[in-house]
Design a protein around this motif. Structure first.
Motif, short mmCIF file in Angstrom:
data_model
loop_
_atom_site.label_atom_id
_atom_site.label_comp_id
_atom_site.label_asym_id
_atom_site.label_seq_id
_atom_site.Cartn_x
_atom_site.Cartn_y
_atom_site.Cartn_z
N ILE A 61 0.86 -1.18 0.00
CA ILE A 61 0.00 0.00 0.00
C ILE A 61 0.90 1.23 0.00
N PHE A 62 0.63 2.14 -0.93
CA PHE A 62 1.38 3.39 -0.99
C PHE A 62 0.44 4.54 -0.68
N ASP A 63 0.75 5.25 0.42
CA ASP A 63 -0.03 6.42 0.82
C ASP A 63 0.74 7.65 0.39
N ARG A 64 0.23 8.28 -0.66
CA ARG A 64 1.00 9.37 -1.26
C ARG A 64 1.03 10.60 -0.35
N LYS A 65 -0.08 10.88 0.32
CA LYS A 65 -0.11 12.09 1.13
C LYS A 65 0.86 11.99 2.30
N ALA A 66 1.07 10.73 2.79
CA ALA A 66 2.02 10.52 3.88
C ALA A 66 3.40 10.11 3.36
N ASP A 67 3.49 9.91 2.03
CA ASP A 67 4.74 9.43 1.41
C ASP A 67 5.25 8.19 2.14
N ASP A 68 4.33 7.26 2.34
CA ASP A 68 4.65 6.07 3.12
C ASP A 68 4.24 4.83 2.31
N LEU A 69 5.04 3.78 2.46
CA LEU A 69 4.76 2.51 1.77
C LEU A 69 4.94 1.40 2.78
N TYR A 70 3.92 0.55 2.93
CA TYR A 70 4.01 -0.59 3.83
C TYR A 70 3.50 -1.81 3.07
N TYR A 71 4.11 -2.95 3.37
CA TYR A 71 3.84 -4.14 2.54
C TYR A 71 4.19 -5.40 3.32
N VAL A 72 3.82 -6.51 2.77
CA VAL A 72 4.21 -7.83 3.26
C VAL A 72 4.82 -8.59 2.08
N THR A 73 5.80 -9.46 2.36
CA THR A 73 6.49 -10.22 1.30
C THR A 73 6.81 -11.60 1.81
N GLN A 74 6.90 -12.53 0.92
CA GLN A 74 7.27 -13.90 1.27
C GLN A 74 8.78 -14.09 1.32
N ASP A 75 9.53 -13.18 0.70
CA ASP A 75 10.99 -13.30 0.66
C ASP A 75 11.57 -12.11 1.42
N ASN A 76 11.89 -12.30 2.70
CA ASN A 76 12.39 -11.21 3.52
C ASN A 76 13.87 -10.91 3.28
N SER A 77 14.54 -11.74 2.44
CA SER A 77 15.96 -11.47 2.18
C SER A 77 16.15 -10.19 1.39
N THR A 78 15.13 -9.77 0.67
CA THR A 78 15.22 -8.53 -0.11
C THR A 78 14.23 -7.49 0.41
N TYR A 79 13.94 -7.55 1.72
CA TYR A 79 12.92 -6.66 2.30
C TYR A 79 13.28 -5.21 2.09
N VAL A 80 14.50 -4.82 2.42
CA VAL A 80 14.91 -3.42 2.32
C VAL A 80 14.97 -2.99 0.86
N ASP A 81 15.52 -3.85 -0.02
CA ASP A 81 15.62 -3.50 -1.44
C ASP A 81 14.23 -3.28 -2.04
N LYS A 82 13.30 -4.12 -1.65
CA LYS A 82 11.95 -3.98 -2.20
C LYS A 82 11.32 -2.66 -1.77
N LYS A 83 11.51 -2.28 -0.48
CA LYS A 83 10.92 -1.03 -0.02
C LYS A 83 11.51 0.16 -0.75
N ASP A 84 12.81 0.17 -0.94
CA ASP A 84 13.45 1.29 -1.62
C ASP A 84 12.98 1.38 -3.06
N VAL A 85 12.98 0.23 -3.77
CA VAL A 85 12.61 0.25 -5.18
C VAL A 85 11.14 0.60 -5.35
N LEU A 86 10.27 -0.02 -4.53
CA LEU A 86 8.84 0.24 -4.67
C LEU A 86 8.48 1.67 -4.27
N LEU A 87 9.14 2.20 -3.25
CA LEU A 87 8.85 3.56 -2.82
C LEU A 87 9.31 4.56 -3.88
#
Length: 616
Positions: free
Chosen positions: A117-143
């Motif tokens: 979920i991307f909340d543009r007004k708060a500039d925030d992205l929160y998510y769940v993933t099955q592969d936590n080895s790339t958790y940080v990379d996914k947040k940076d790329v998706l955000l």
């Protein structure tokens, strides 16, 4: 005889004509069976491929519907309405994340990798993933991607509402497909599907060690990483993408590959299965062995048995018969063929043997008759020469008597007596070379008396050649011809007319043959005469003036088989030379002693042959 005209070629060719259609039918039958199997396997894999694509499309469509249904989720309006930091906003966020965890790991087939979920007004992205080895990379790329491509007011930037390829990280499984949906009020939802998960079923297919399942886009670019060498060729990948919806055989590096490719209806993706064509045929070992091994071996075996059979039954008797006929044509009438064969060839061989025996008997009778005729002709030829020289000798005696040179007449009479004594012994088949040279010496002494001070001669004979035998009067006609034509036509210039008689070993056969040379320094042979002598046409149909040379050539052919042993030539410094090759098996001398002269000073015509070098 041309090879295609032989019986062997026709029989073998006929065998191939008969067996070739059978072999071609077997090959065609096996090739057709292999083609049917290839088509069946291709159709089977193609049906599995279509079923897998349809399943993936349905799952991904379900993911799209899932994002659409989030609009009715009661927590979404709370997030849209409240600000971050408020307790209700936080509780709604936690409830959504818990629901995402349950949905991604349970009811949605395990293909869903990440929900965010991307909340543009708060500039925030929160998510769940099955592969936590790339958790940080996914947040940076998706955000970062959301900030650039997602807008508010219910609108998406172009291509943001489609399944979009995206790369997260740099590992082997870093490629994803992403779908985003605008929930309204600057809140967006998205889902990530790992590209490799789209091939989870296809990778379980048995496609061989060099085959594989691949995921491409419509331009041939790889969507799912692959370590296959086949995917390194851009042209090969583009061809697969262009042929989506079909299956067939493609060539790559000299090998044939069966390629099945189908495009997805939901995603810009082409699913492809590639396998070695011969790997498919490994499922048909019997047909392969029959096509590549047993048919050629069977044909070769049948051909060998057939050829061995023909060799023993037909070719061998035919070859023996042909060889026998060739030997019979070469004069070998003692040849006989075996008769232990099939009845037809035994009859032919028996008939051939009878014919050869009859020809051999006839040849013996003809040969004996030829010997009698040749002996009579040989005697006649010897007698022909005697009156020829006799008339010349009487003419010389007459001239000397007319000049009243009685001393020369006496000397000439002695030479004539010895000369004609030799002629009366001409019934002999052969004489020693020494006796022939002594006879020639008498003739030349007679000519010296006639042409006093104008003619001279020299005899140079190797001692080992003196005992060699030759036909009587074989050499004397050439000496006489040199005196009559060479001396008679020589332009007076104050020099002596010289005749030289010499012997030497034959260079080609020094142990069995010698060469006797008669040279003079006269005018030489006319060109037309040399041509006729070389062609063997000299003196044909001519009269008495050519009788001497014609007799010699004729007698030489009768004794030694041909006339090639007598050669005529002119020497560059002037004069003629006659070379006679005669058989003379002699021992090698320890030293050469020069010539003989039968009428040298102090010897006279009655003396014996001496190996010296005196001029006559």
């Amino acid at each position: 005889m041309r090879i295609w005209q032989s019986v062997r070629f026709k029989i073998v060719f006929g065998f191939f004509v008969v067996i070739a259609p059978m072999v071609l039918f077997l090959i065609y039958n096996n090739l057709y069976a292999m083609k049917v199997v290839r088509q069946q396997i291709s159709a089977h894999y193609n049906n599995l491929l279509l079923a897998n694509i349809l399943e993936n499309d349905n799952i991904m469509h379900e993911y799209m519907l899932y994002l659409n249904r989030l609009e009715s989720n009661p927590d979404v309006p709370i997030i849209q309405a409240l600000q971050p930091g408020e307790s209700d906003y936080t509780l709604a966020k936690i409830r959504l994340l818990n629901q995402f965890v349950r949905d991604s790991s349970g009811i949605y087939y395990g293909m869903m990798d990440t929900i965010f979920i991307f909340d543009r007004k708060a500039d925030d992205l929160y998510y769940v993933t099955q592969d936590n080895s790339t958790y940080v990379d996914k947040k940076d790329v998706l955000l970062g991607w959301s900030r650039n491509y997602l807008r508010g007011a219910g609108a998406l930037k172009p291509n943001a509402g489609e399944w979009t390829p995206i790369v997260i990280g740099d590992g082997a499984d870093s490629r994803y497909m992403m779908w985003t949906f605008d929930l309204g009020l600057d809140v967006f939802a998205g889902v990530l599907v790992r590209d490799r998960s789209l091939l989870r079923v296809l990778q379980g297919f048995d496609v061989g060690p060099e085959g594989g399942a691949f995921l491409l886009d419509s331009t041939g670019r790889l969507l799912a990483d692959s370590d296959s060498p086949l995917m390194e060729d851009n042209v090969f990948r583009r061809t697969i993408a262009d042929r989506a919806g079909t299956y067939g055989v493609l060539k790559e590096e000299g090998r044939s590959y069966l390629v099945l490719s189908q495009a997805s209806a939901k995603v810009d993706a082409v699913y492809a299965i590639v396998m070695r064509e011969d790997y498919i045929l490994q499922k048909l070992p019997f047909f392969q062995k029959v096509l590549y091994y047993w048919i050629p071996l069977l044909v070769a075996l049948l051909l060998m048995i057939y050829l061995v059979f023909l060799q023993r039954i037909m070719f061998k008797p035919l070859v023996e018969l042909i060889r026998g006929m060739r030997k019979l044509g070469q004069g070998r009438f003692d040849i006989r063929l075996p008769t232990d064969q099939s009845s037809e060839f035994a009859f032919m061989s028996g008939t051939f043997n009878n014919m050869a025996e009859q020809i051999e008997m006839l040849k013996i009778d003809v040969y004996e008759e030829q010997l009698r005729v040749q002996k009579a002709e040989y005697k006649h030829l010897q007698v022909q020469i005697n009156p020829h020289f006799y008339m010349n000798s009487l003419n010389i005696v007459y001239n000397l008597a007319a000049l009243k040179d009685f001393k020369s007449v006496q000397k000439l009479s002695l030479h004539l007596a010895d000369y004609f004594r030799f002629l009366m012994q001409s019934h002999r088949q052969t004489v020693r070379l020494a006796d022939e040279l002594r006879h020639i010496g008498h003739y030349l002494e007679i000519q010296k008396i006639r042409y006093a001070g104008k003619l001279d001669y020299e005899v140079r004979v190797l001692p080992q050649h003196l005992d060699c035998e030759l036909s009587p009067l074989m050499v004397q006609p050439f000496v006489e011809n040199a005196v009559i034509h060479g001396f008679g036509k020589k332009v007076p210039d104050g020099t002596l007319f010289r005749i030289e008689i010499a012997t030497e070993p034959d260079p080609a056969r020094p142990d069995t043959y010698m060469r006797l040379l008669i040279r003079d320094n006269g005018t030489g042979f006319p060109a037309n005469m040399l041509a006729e002598l070389a062609a063997g046409t000299y003196a044909e149909g001519t009269g008495e003036e050519h009788l001497g040379i014609w007799n010699i050539l004729r007698r030489y052919r009768m004794l030694y088989g041909d006339e090639r042993g007598i050669a005529f030539a002119n020497v560059p410094e002037g004069g003629a030379v006659v070379t006679i090759s005669l058989p003379c098996p002699v021992r090698r001398p320890e030293g050469e002693v020069e010539g003989v002269n039968e009428a040298g000073p102090g010897d006279g015509p009655h003396g014996g042959a001496k190996p010296d070098a005196q001029a006559g």
